[in-house]
Design a protein around this motif. Structure first.
Motif, short mmCIF file in Angstrom:
data_model
loop_
_atom_site.label_atom_id
_atom_site.label_comp_id
_atom_site.label_asym_id
_atom_site.label_seq_id
_atom_site.Cartn_x
_atom_site.Cartn_y
_atom_site.Cartn_z
N PHE B 154 0.69 -1.23 0.00
CA PHE B 154 -0.16 0.03 -0.22
C PHE B 154 0.60 1.43 -0.01
O PHE B 154 0.70 2.32 0.57
CB PHE B 154 -0.88 0.10 1.32
N ALA B 158 -1.97 4.77 -5.66
CA ALA B 158 -2.73 5.62 -6.25
C ALA B 158 -2.11 6.00 -7.79
O ALA B 158 -2.77 6.30 -8.70
CB ALA B 158 -2.80 7.08 -5.61
N ARG B 222 -8.89 6.93 -4.73
CA ARG B 222 -8.10 6.33 -3.57
C ARG B 222 -7.74 7.32 -2.61
O ARG B 222 -7.86 6.67 -1.37
CB ARG B 222 -7.03 5.39 -4.19
N GLN B 223 -7.38 8.29 -2.87
CA GLN B 223 -7.03 9.21 -1.94
C GLN B 223 -8.02 9.51 -0.82
O GLN B 223 -8.40 9.45 0.55
CB GLN B 223 -6.38 10.53 -2.28
N ARG B 224 -9.33 9.84 -1.56
CA ARG B 224 -10.51 10.39 -0.80
C ARG B 224 -11.39 9.40 -0.18
O ARG B 224 -11.90 9.68 0.95
CB ARG B 224 -11.40 11.19 -1.55
N GLN B 226 -10.23 5.87 0.37
CA GLN B 226 -9.31 4.95 0.61
C GLN B 226 -10.16 3.40 0.76
O GLN B 226 -10.23 2.64 -0.13
CB GLN B 226 -8.78 5.17 1.80
N SER B 227 -10.79 3.28 1.69
CA SER B 227 -11.31 1.82 2.28
C SER B 227 -12.69 1.77 2.14
O SER B 227 -13.22 0.71 2.58
CB SER B 227 -10.75 1.33 3.68
N GLU B 251 -12.44 -3.48 5.72
CA GLU B 251 -11.11 -3.70 5.61
C GLU B 251 -10.69 -5.15 4.86
O GLU B 251 -10.18 -5.23 3.75
CB GLU B 251 -9.95 -3.39 6.48
#
Lengths: 590, 590
Positions: B154, B158, B222-224, B226-227, B251
């Motif tokens: 990880f 991005a 993916r930044q905003r 994420q999970s 997760e």
């Protein structure tokens, strides 16, 4: 209308009539690939000239599989267009053993894309219409005439076989019959003697044998039986080459037979010109030829059906202008104000949909009965004739819209109307950020690139290193050239003048040049290499007025649907890359 | 049995079983062309090494369209062979955007020849089985593993889009979102937020957009989110690339989804190896692989399905031997005493007919019910599986004939019988006058060429000038190299020693060298160029014993039917030329 080798000669007069009656024509092509290798990929900083050289080197080895031609004829009474779409399958089948045996390139992803669109490859390879460039035609004609002359002079006919290709003319003399072939050749002569003695059959087919042995037979038989037999070439259904011996009663009969053969050969050559005749008809008509994003189509049409592409860019422009005196690129029209603001996408399929909705007015187009009806949906997209057809519709849609803006509004906009003229002989440049078009009629508009810098750096450098280096000047745009070099463009152009003094020689790890300096250094090297062909780009580029409909805003990469446009040109994954990710990787020669 | 992409995975176990049960295998291939240009044409004075280099440079850019494999299993009880012919259509469709996008060459005359034989190009391009070389496979596997590892760590997921190809690994960092894309990306984020808020639909397809914009989306989303969301790639039926957003509850679910995706990707890669698995099965079986005139087939099979062809000739031999430990060329068998004297033609179709008549004995071969019956006539010739099938029949026919000559006569000749062994791992060399074969197991037999001379002369010279110059030494044979050079071979070898002293420096217009001197000079230059890859040919060639069945007489060009042999390899008019007319002309790049 589908046109193949089978119906070409019968359809050709109809094509000619349609061209002659038309107000304008539209074209589209499908080809076997896009880029010979990744190093020919387009860059947003390509000048029109650089783009041409990339296309010439990187695309011209691919083959044209299909050419779509649609003729549009305006019917004033009914205010409708009559459209005649012709879909030509073309393939350079060598028409004789003297004809060129073309080697061409295919790109797997493009072939796979065409396959996914239901493209019929068997039709191309089995029924494709042949063609020759003018150069090839005249070489073959010279060759035939030379051979016919040789026959007339009867100087050394024995050394030339009737089917051995252009090189036979330069044969270096008579051939000594090798020991191992003597018995066979003697046997053949005995057979011919028996055939002549018997007076029964009219002709005798000799056993199939290889080209060298056939040459020996021609040479020996002509020496021994000079005016008593005629030798002709034949290909049987198994594609084996045979010699056919015919009895000759008199010198006159011999001459008559030879003349017949000669005229057959000339007629075969005429047939072999094939599809190039259509391009010549289009050219002779001098009519407006419309295409969508047509730079690559144009390059292929010229290269395959007219003449080898010139190395010199100015010669290319002259050649294009000479073959197609008036062309128009609907993608440029769609990316020029005022259409641009009303069209969220200029991808052909999308464009058509927009043209059918306000403020545009759906053009009335009818297709005559003997042509297949095209439904306006996506099912026929990527069939060359359909794409040509909707390109023509988009052209009429956009030009009537422009006509409607005039005062007073025009009810009909002819292809030479003042609102159309600014777009003629200009080609859209895919993904070029700051050059509006390639101008076939004069020098290209080359904008200032004072805010662009060429930089070489260590392999380990990443975008972040460049961002950091240029941080004093605000945001930048990176156009990767390879692992160790890139163009960097400043968003804040007013910072340009301080870059060199600030960054130059501050650090030995990188080397920075202004765009102009880098290009001129490069160009100097280029022009030294090709000093026989001076490039006009060495001259100071003239500033030109922008299109006069309204000022041209540079057509920027579209946010959406760009993929569809790529697909129109055949599926190519990598060319979809945008400036920031544009990095070059040589395709491994797997 | 026809095998395409559609039934490949279901048929593969049957292929494996057939290979494992077989006593020997036979193969044949059909390809898209023969010679990239005329300068790669074969010459009667080629050494085996020179011939290899010509094939490597001049033929390996063509594609294999069809591979025929026929397994032969001997049934002792009934004294019959059971033959299972498989006809594989193969095409290197790029299985993903990371996979290689192969560019390949086609030759018009070869395509036209295949077309005339009823070849189905649509089946190749639309249903061809994919394949990868081992190198390609391991590169792609490394790439996938690298990306999967990146995901696990990880570290910077991005920056890597899931479908952007091997180069994504080397991406130079995060991308600044250009001004013009900001609004669109914000819109996408809003859509995803709405989708998450609503709790209705399970997944959301984002609008299709280009690769660069997709990259921006991956990075931003993916930044905003994420999970909370999982992003997957999808290609719709219009070949547009889409991003599919899926809701993620935990997760763990995210990890599970990612692992699922990873195993799907590995399975896809496994599928992409495709036809290469068949070659690996053949290789692993270690069984005798029979082909007819199989040098070019072998080169293509290695190049396309195993590994890039080595530049070094000895490495090629090692590679061939490693992949196919035992091969046999029926054309060499047919051109070796005692078969040679009984076979007027060794062209495959003709050979089969001869094998069916005395003194040969028609082999009893049955094809199982679930395979199509092949009639022994010419109608299926040039279908790879049929050609492989009859090649196998010719092999059994000739080997039982040889077995019958033994004392006591053998009723069954297994593929490793002493009468067969002398032919294994030797390749027939088309139209080479004095070298019996290429020996894959050791140094080639290189005969003396003391009677051969290399001569350079003025362009105007014709054969007659050379005949005159050499008249003191009797009859000669000329092998043209180009317009100004040729090899001249003396018929009277005993005259060889006087040539140099008589002709050397008598006249400044020509330059004459012994064959050995010319070759060594040339070789020295070559080895200087490639000093990293020393060629074993620099060593003194060892004299070797001829085949021990009976002495090998050099296979001379056939008087008849040579054309059919060329046609087997695909129609190529020019390669039919014989020594005396062999002149080189570059194909113009039309």
């Amino acid at each position: 209308m589908e046109v193949t080798r089978k119906n070409f000669s019968s359809v050709l007069p109809e094509v000619e009539k349609a061209i002659n009656e038309a107000d304008f024509l539209s074209v589209d092509t499908e080809f076997s690939g896009l880029h010979a290798s990744n190093s020919f990929h387009i860059s947003p900083l390509d000048t029109p000239e650089e783009r041409y050289h990339k296309l010439r080197k990187g695309s011209s080895d691919f083959l044209v599989f299909q050419v779509g031609l649609c003729t549009f004829c305006y019917d004033k009474e009914n205010s409708t267009y009559e459209a005649k779409p012709f879909n030509f399958y073309v393939f350079p089948k060598p028409y004789s053993r003297a004809a060129p045996d073309c080697r061409f390139l295919c790109q797997s992803s493009s072939i796979d894309f065409l396959a996914s669109q239901g493209f019929d490859f068997n039709k191309v390879f089995k029924e494709g219409i042949p063609y020759l460039t003018s150069m090839q035609e005249s070489e073959l004609r010279d060759f035939l005439e030379e051979r016919h002359k040789q026959y007339t002079q009867f100087s050394s006919p024995a050394f030339v076989t009737p089917d051995s290709g252009a090189e036979a003319v330069t044969t270096k003399g008579p051939i000594e019959i090798p020991e191992e072939h003597k018995e066979f050749i003697e046997g053949i002569c005995n057979n011919i003697q028996e055939f002549l003695d018997k007076e029964g059959e009219e002709s005798l087919s000799l056993p199939s044998c290889n080209g060298f042995v056939r040459k020996l037979i021609y040479q020996t038989v002509r020496q021994r039986f000079q005016s008593r037999v005629h030798l002709g070439a034949k290909t049987n259904e198994k594609k084996q080459r045979l010699i056919v011996v015919t009895r000759i009663k008199s010198e006159d009969e011999m001459k008559k037979k030879e003349l017949e053969k000669q005229s057959t050969e000339l007629a075969e050559l005429e047939d072999a010109v094939g599809f190039s005749k259509v391009i010549r008809l289009i050219s002779q008509s001098g009519k407006l030829v419309v295409g969508h994003n047509m730079f690559m189509d144009l390059v292929h049409l010229l290269h395959r059906f007219c003449s080898k592409l010139p190395e010199n860019y100015q010669e290319f422009k002259a050649m294009a202008k000479c073959v197609f005196p008036k062309i128009l690129d609907t993608k440029l029209m769609a990316n020029t104000t005022p259409c641009k603001e009303l069209l969220p996408s200029s991808v052909l399929g999308d464009l058509l949909k927009h043209i059918y909705s306000p403020p545009f007015k759906k053009p009335e187009v009818v297709i005559p009965e003997n042509f297949p009806r095209y439904d306006i949906d996506d099912s026929n997209l990527h069939e060359a004739a359909y794409d040509a057809y909707i390109t023509g519709i988009c052209f009429t849609g956009m030009s009537s819209f422009l006509g409607g803006l005039q005062k007073p509004p025009l009810s009909y906009v002819p292809p030479d109307a003042p609102v159309v003229k600014p777009f003629t002989n200009k080609l859209f440049l895919m993904r070029v950020a700051d050059v509006p078009y390639l101008d076939l009629e004069g020098d290209d508009v080359l904008p200032s690139r004072d805010h662009v810098f060429h930089i070489t750096f260590p392999k380990e450098w990443k975008a972040s290193d460049l961002y950091q280096l240029f941080s004093p000047f605000g945001n930048i745009n990176i156009t990767w050239l390879d692992d160790i070099s890139a163009y960097v463009s400043l968003y804040k152009r007013d910072q340009s003048s301080t870059v060199m003094s600030t960054l130059c020689k501050r650090d030995a790890r990188y080397k920075i040049l202004t765009y102009e300096l880098f290009k001129n250094g490069f160009k100097d090297k280029e022009s030294r290499k090709r000093s026989h062909a001076p490039e006009s780009t060495e001259e100071e580029p003239k500033k030109k007025k922008p299109l006069n409909v309204e000022s041209v805003t540079p057509p920027m990469p579209e946010e959406n649907g760009n993929k569809a446009e790529e697909e129109k040109m055949a599926a190519d994954s990598t060319s979809e890359q945008q400036p920031n990710e544009q990095k070059m990787f040589e395709v491994p020669a797997w």
